[in-house]
Design a protein around this motif. Structure first.
Motif, short mmCIF file in Angstrom:
data_model
loop_
_atom_site.label_atom_id
_atom_site.label_comp_id
_atom_site.label_asym_id
_atom_site.label_seq_id
_atom_site.Cartn_x
_atom_site.Cartn_y
_atom_site.Cartn_z
N SER A 47 0.81 -1.21 0.00
CA SER A 47 0.00 0.00 0.00
C SER A 47 0.85 1.26 0.00
CB SER A 47 -0.95 0.00 1.21
OG SER A 47 -0.22 -0.04 2.41
N SER A 102 -1.20 6.82 -5.87
CA SER A 102 -1.56 6.36 -7.21
C SER A 102 -2.88 6.95 -7.68
CB SER A 102 -1.65 4.84 -7.23
OG SER A 102 -0.40 4.26 -6.99
N GLN A 148 -6.35 6.68 -10.25
CA GLN A 148 -7.27 5.60 -10.57
C GLN A 148 -6.70 4.72 -11.68
OE1 GLN A 148 -9.11 5.43 -13.61
NE2 GLN A 148 -10.22 3.57 -13.04
N VAL A 190 -5.07 0.61 -1.75
CA VAL A 190 -4.95 -0.45 -2.77
C VAL A 190 -6.11 -0.35 -3.76
CG1 VAL A 190 -3.69 -1.99 -1.21
CG2 VAL A 190 -6.19 -2.10 -1.31
N PRO A 191 -5.98 -1.01 -4.92
CA PRO A 191 -7.07 -0.97 -5.91
C PRO A 191 -8.36 -1.59 -5.37
CG PRO A 191 -5.04 -1.79 -6.90
CD PRO A 191 -4.81 -1.74 -5.42
N ILE A 219 1.78 2.58 -3.49
CA ILE A 219 0.72 3.13 -4.33
C ILE A 219 -0.13 4.16 -3.58
CG2 ILE A 219 0.56 1.12 -5.82
CD1 ILE A 219 -1.83 0.21 -4.20
N LYS A 225 -3.96 2.49 -10.43
CA LYS A 225 -4.50 1.38 -9.64
C LYS A 225 -5.13 0.32 -10.55
CE LYS A 225 -5.21 3.89 -5.31
NZ LYS A 225 -6.19 4.37 -4.31
N ALA A 269 -11.10 0.84 -9.58
CA ALA A 269 -10.08 0.33 -10.51
C ALA A 269 -10.59 -0.80 -11.39
CB ALA A 269 -8.86 -0.14 -9.73
N ALA A 285 -5.41 -5.97 -3.02
CA ALA A 285 -6.56 -5.36 -3.68
C ALA A 285 -7.81 -5.68 -2.87
CB ALA A 285 -6.72 -5.87 -5.11
#
Length: 274
Positions: free
Chosen positions: A4, A10, A12, A88-89, A7, A15, A118, A50
């Motif tokens: 995590s 990050s 969208q 996370v995504p 990102i 991700k 994502a 994720a």
């Protein structure tokens, strides 16, 4: 490799790219589906790379039945809380799209992208009749979703669910398998990043589907499905738990409540407080 911290800032699109990489990393992506921000944060804390939602879990946790009965605006608010609560995504179970027409579907996809989603699951059965929609109509829907993401200048991991094994339980196994392969190949050609043949259970069926479709395969963990280590060896890219985590959590709470109601002990609850 995936954490995590790396990102935290990050976008969208980044991700979505990461979510795709996770499906091609060689390590099976295991997603115990959740229904709120607290669950998402717990999964991230445990190191899951994720987050995936479950439509049935979100609906029932808020007093609705599954099958797009929860208002889309309400669902969007819940999903927004989830995406804002983790780094996370996040991939969302979108059922059949919460849309009766293409314009509404396009709007729904744009709104999901705007709140940082994502990826999505999109299924190929009618939420009202539970019948499979014509393959051509589903292919058109998938292509539309891909075009929306392109026009938004972003990416979106598209996990195309086929309900052949769910909607056609009385068909012989070989016929269900043939239909699932036909739909899986068509969906992959339409731009799907992954295929989710929900309720496909037998090891031989999973292996055949994975070899035939040629895109990452998503399997639902349920009784009769091989254990995670077997699925990993088969080359399955992703394992989902659907509403099973929510059901297990409710059973656990039910047992605690029985203990309290029967006057036996408060320890099952208070003994875990820190």
């Amino acid at each position: 490799m995936f954490n995590s911290r790396s990102i935290r800032m990050s976008t969208q699109s980044e991700k979505a790219d990461l979510l795709k990489k996770l499906h091609h990393s060689g390590k099976m992506l295991v997603l115990p589906n959740i229904w709120d921000a607290a669950g998402a944060q717990l999964l991230e804390k445990q190191g899951f790379p994720a987050i995936a939602t479950a439509s049935a879990a979100i609906a029932r946790a808020h007093g609705y039945e599954d099958g797009e009965h929860i208002p889309f605006d309400f669902l969007l608010a819940i999903v927004s809380q989830i995406t804002k609560s983790v780094h996370v995504p996040v991939t969302v179970d979108l059922e059949a799209g919460y849309a009766a027409d293409h314009e509404t579907l396009k709007s729904n996809i744009r709104r999901l992208i705007a709140i940082g989603v994502a990826g999505i699951n999109i299924e190929d059965s009618d939420v009202r009749t539970h019948e499979l929609v014509p393959i051509e109509a589903q292919v058109e829907k998938l292509r539309l979703i891909v075009r929306v993401a392109e026009r938004e200048n972003t990416r979106l991991f598209l996990n195309a669910r086929t309900d052949v094994f769910l909607a056609k339980p009385d068909l012989p196994e070989d016929q269900k398998l043939a239909l699932a392969i036909e739909r899986g190949r068509a969906y992959a050609s339409a731009g799907a990043d992954g295929i989710y043949p929900i309720l496909a259970s037998e090891e031989a069926t999973v292996r055949t589907l994975m070899n035939a479709v040629k895109v990452p395969l998503n399997v639902l963990a349920r009784p009769g499905v091989p254990d995670l280590d077997v699925l990993q060896k088969l080359g399955v890219a992703r394992v989902s738990f659907g509403p099973n985590l929510h059901r297990a959590a409710l059973r656990s709470v039910e047992n605690m409540l029985k203990s309290i109601h029967e006057g036996r002990s408060h320890h099952p609850v208070t003994g875990q407080l820190v």
